[in-house]
Design a protein around this motif. Structure first.
Motif, PDB file in Angstrom:
ATOM      1  N   VAL A 100       0.633  -1.267   0.054  1.00 52.75           N
ATOM      2  CA  VAL A 100      -0.219  -0.080   0.205  1.00 52.75           C
ATOM      3  C   VAL A 100       0.561   1.136  -0.382  1.00 52.75           C
ATOM      4  O   VAL A 100       1.605   1.670   0.564  1.00 52.75           O
ATOM      5  CB  VAL A 100      -1.255   0.496   1.061  1.00 52.75           C
ATOM      6  CG1 VAL A 100      -1.924   1.359   1.349  1.00 52.75           C
ATOM      7  CG2 VAL A 100      -1.859  -1.008   1.213  1.00 52.75           C
ATOM      8  N   VAL A 101       1.064   2.037  -0.677  1.00 53.82           N
ATOM      9  CA  VAL A 101       1.664   3.626  -1.419  1.00 53.82           C
ATOM     10  C   VAL A 101       0.417   4.696  -0.695  1.00 53.82           C
ATOM     11  O   VAL A 101      -1.094   5.334  -1.156  1.00 53.82           O
ATOM     12  CB  VAL A 101       1.553   3.331  -2.890  1.00 53.82           C
ATOM     13  CG1 VAL A 101       3.023   4.947  -2.556  1.00 53.82           C
ATOM     14  CG2 VAL A 101       2.474   2.501  -2.716  1.00 53.82           C
ATOM     15  N   TYR A 102       0.986   5.351   0.312  1.00 53.71           N
ATOM     16  CA  TYR A 102      -0.450   6.628   1.079  1.00 53.71           C
ATOM     17  C   TYR A 102       0.336   7.973   0.936  1.00 53.71           C
ATOM     18  O   TYR A 102       2.024   7.602   0.864  1.00 53.71           O
ATOM     19  CB  TYR A 102      -0.502   5.792   2.431  1.00 53.71           C
ATOM     20  CG  TYR A 102      -1.505   6.951   3.011  1.00 53.71           C
ATOM     21  CD1 TYR A 102      -2.605   7.167   2.465  1.00 53.71           C
ATOM     22  CD2 TYR A 102      -0.877   7.611   4.229  1.00 53.71           C
ATOM     23  CE1 TYR A 102      -3.183   7.966   2.562  1.00 53.71           C
ATOM     24  CE2 TYR A 102      -1.235   8.589   5.070  1.00 53.71           C
ATOM     25  CZ  TYR A 102      -3.257   8.719   4.633  1.00 53.71           C
ATOM     26  OH  TYR A 102      -3.885   9.597   5.027  1.00 53.71           O
ATOM     27  N   PHE A 103       0.395   8.958   0.840  1.00 52.74           N
ATOM     28  CA  PHE A 103       0.452  10.133   0.393  1.00 52.74           C
ATOM     29  C   PHE A 103      -0.590  10.757   1.528  1.00 52.74           C
ATOM     30  O   PHE A 103      -1.001  11.729   1.125  1.00 52.74           O
ATOM     31  CB  PHE A 103      -0.094  10.872  -0.999  1.00 52.74           C
ATOM     32  CG  PHE A 103       0.911   9.669  -1.796  1.00 52.74           C
ATOM     33  CD1 PHE A 103       2.446  10.670  -2.138  1.00 52.74           C
ATOM     34  CD2 PHE A 103       0.384   8.657  -2.637  1.00 52.74           C
ATOM     35  CE1 PHE A 103       3.029   9.798  -3.393  1.00 52.74           C
ATOM     36  CE2 PHE A 103       1.497   8.132  -4.075  1.00 52.74           C
ATOM     37  CZ  PHE A 103       2.058   8.561  -3.882  1.00 52.74           C
ATOM     38  N   PRO A 104       0.351  10.744   2.922  1.00 54.80           N
ATOM     39  CA  PRO A 104      -0.453  11.521   3.628  1.00 54.80           C
ATOM     40  C   PRO A 104      -0.376  13.179   4.260  1.00 54.80           C
ATOM     41  O   PRO A 104      -0.313  13.914   4.376  1.00 54.80           O
ATOM     42  CB  PRO A 104      -0.055  11.683   5.185  1.00 54.80           C
ATOM     43  CG  PRO A 104       1.587  11.035   4.801  1.00 54.80           C
ATOM     44  CD  PRO A 104       1.219  10.092   3.117  1.00 54.80           C
ATOM     45  N   LEU A 105      -1.821  13.850   2.609  1.00 55.18           N
ATOM     46  CA  LEU A 105      -1.081  15.172   2.689  1.00 55.18           C
ATOM     47  C   LEU A 105      -3.135  15.427   2.413  1.00 55.18           C
ATOM     48  O   LEU A 105      -3.575  14.837   1.762  1.00 55.18           O
ATOM     49  CB  LEU A 105      -1.235  15.573   0.707  1.00 55.18           C
ATOM     50  CG  LEU A 105      -1.463  17.203   1.033  1.00 55.18           C
ATOM     51  CD1 LEU A 105      -0.049  17.762   0.908  1.00 55.18           C
ATOM     52  CD2 LEU A 105      -0.917  17.122  -0.720  1.00 55.18           C
ATOM     53  N   PHE A 106      -3.466  16.401   3.882  1.00 64.26           N
ATOM     54  CA  PHE A 106      -4.419  17.162   3.830  1.00 64.26           C
ATOM     55  C   PHE A 106      -5.054  18.324   3.188  1.00 64.26           C
ATOM     56  O   PHE A 106      -3.985  18.645   2.496  1.00 64.26           O
ATOM     57  CB  PHE A 106      -4.626  17.418   5.344  1.00 64.26           C
ATOM     58  CG  PHE A 106      -3.995  15.988   5.811  1.00 64.26           C
ATOM     59  CD1 PHE A 106      -4.247  14.440   6.590  1.00 64.26           C
ATOM     60  CD2 PHE A 106      -2.674  15.533   6.632  1.00 64.26           C
ATOM     61  CE1 PHE A 106      -4.251  13.682   7.068  1.00 64.26           C
ATOM     62  CE2 PHE A 106      -2.102  15.049   7.510  1.00 64.26           C
ATOM     63  CZ  PHE A 106      -2.935  13.682   7.746  1.00 64.26           C
ATOM     64  N   TYR A 107      -6.017  17.292   3.087  1.00 59.20           N
ATOM     65  CA  TYR A 107      -6.921  18.854   2.159  1.00 59.20           C
ATOM     66  C   TYR A 107      -8.599  19.093   2.623  1.00 59.20           C
ATOM     67  O   TYR A 107      -8.880  18.472   3.141  1.00 59.20           O
ATOM     68  CB  TYR A 107      -6.793  18.509   1.197  1.00 59.20           C
ATOM     69  CG  TYR A 107      -6.942  17.533  -0.388  1.00 59.20           C
ATOM     70  CD1 TYR A 107      -8.605  17.140  -0.167  1.00 59.20           C
ATOM     71  CD2 TYR A 107      -6.038  16.458  -0.013  1.00 59.20           C
ATOM     72  CE1 TYR A 107      -8.847  16.298  -1.255  1.00 59.20           C
ATOM     73  CE2 TYR A 107      -7.188  15.105  -0.187  1.00 59.20           C
ATOM     74  CZ  TYR A 107      -7.968  14.823  -1.260  1.00 59.20           C
ATOM     75  OH  TYR A 107      -8.599  13.549  -0.962  1.00 59.20           O
ATOM     76  N   SER A 108      -8.663  21.058   2.080  1.00 59.48           N
ATOM     77  CA  SER A 108     -10.174  20.063   2.452  1.00 59.48           C
ATOM     78  C   SER A 108     -11.037  20.667   0.979  1.00 59.48           C
ATOM     79  O   SER A 108     -10.030  20.362  -0.484  1.00 59.48           O
ATOM     80  CB  SER A 108     -10.055  21.588   2.507  1.00 59.48           C
ATOM     81  OG  SER A 108     -10.845  22.729   2.033  1.00 59.48           O
ATOM     82  N   VAL A 109     -12.337  20.228   0.800  1.00 52.02           N
ATOM     83  CA  VAL A 109     -12.535  19.971  -0.914  1.00 52.02           C
ATOM     84  C   VAL A 109     -12.487  22.086  -1.940  1.00 52.02           C
ATOM     85  O   VAL A 109     -12.883  21.669  -2.414  1.00 52.02           O
ATOM     86  CB  VAL A 109     -14.294  19.902  -0.659  1.00 52.02           C
ATOM     87  CG1 VAL A 109     -14.927  21.667   0.025  1.00 52.02           C
ATOM     88  CG2 VAL A 109     -15.079  19.471  -2.058  1.00 52.02           C
TER      89      VAL A 109
END
Length: 169
Positions: free
Chosen positions: A31-40
């Motif tokens: 599993v490759v995951y990019f923990p970048l948080f964003y809003s709509v």
């Protein structure tokens, strides 16, 4: 080991998806995951995530599959056009593909969201489209909102959903 790129939804955190990640790893996926948080409404952060995922796929020596959760499914259909040559499957869970609000369509245009040609595609949990309508209609939380939001939150954790994901990879 086959790679699957997990693209999180808005405000998603890795701990929330721990059960899914363990399930996929047990089934033989990296599993490759990019923990970048964003809003709509944060189009720049969304575009940054598109660049990160596209860059990863471009540099990958092998083909990949993509699992997009919620708005992560929108990101999955917004990557750079060339990367889809290396994508085996796109699976979206609780993704608001059919939301027709003008403000939402404007976001999709900015992201280059469109249908893609890959070997396998499936959308699981179409009822999420209703959740978006409840939350963005300016209404206070009501029992139906709570039920639909609970459905959205639990969908990726269900064994049934996980088995559907595996069948399409």
């Amino acid at each position: 080991m086959k790679k699957i790129i997990f693209i999180q939804g808005i405000h998603d955190i890795p701990l929330k998806n721990k059960k899914l990640f363990k399930f996929l790893e047990k089934e033989g996926f990296e599993v490759v995951y990019f923990p970048l948080f964003y809003s709509v409404y944060d189009t720049e952060k969304q575009k940054e995530l598109v660049r990160l995922v596209s860059g990863y796929i471009e540099s990958s020596p092998e083909s990949v599959s993509i699992l997009g959760h919620s708005f992560g499914g929108v990101i999955a259909y917004s990557l750079d056009d060339e990367v889809y040559k290396k994508v085996n499957a796109i699976i979206t869970v609780a993704t608001p593909h059919g939301v027709s609000y003008k403000w939402f369509r404007n976001i999709l245009v900015k992201l280059n969201y469109k249908e893609r040609e890959v070997s396998s595609q499936i959308t699981i949990g179409m009822a999420y489209d209703l959740v978006v309508r409840f939350h963005h209609a300016g209404r206070e939380a009501t029992p139906p909102d709570v039920i639909l939001t609970g459905f959205h939150e639990s969908l990726l954790r269900s064994t049934s959903t996980m088995n559907k994901v595996i069948r399409h990879l």
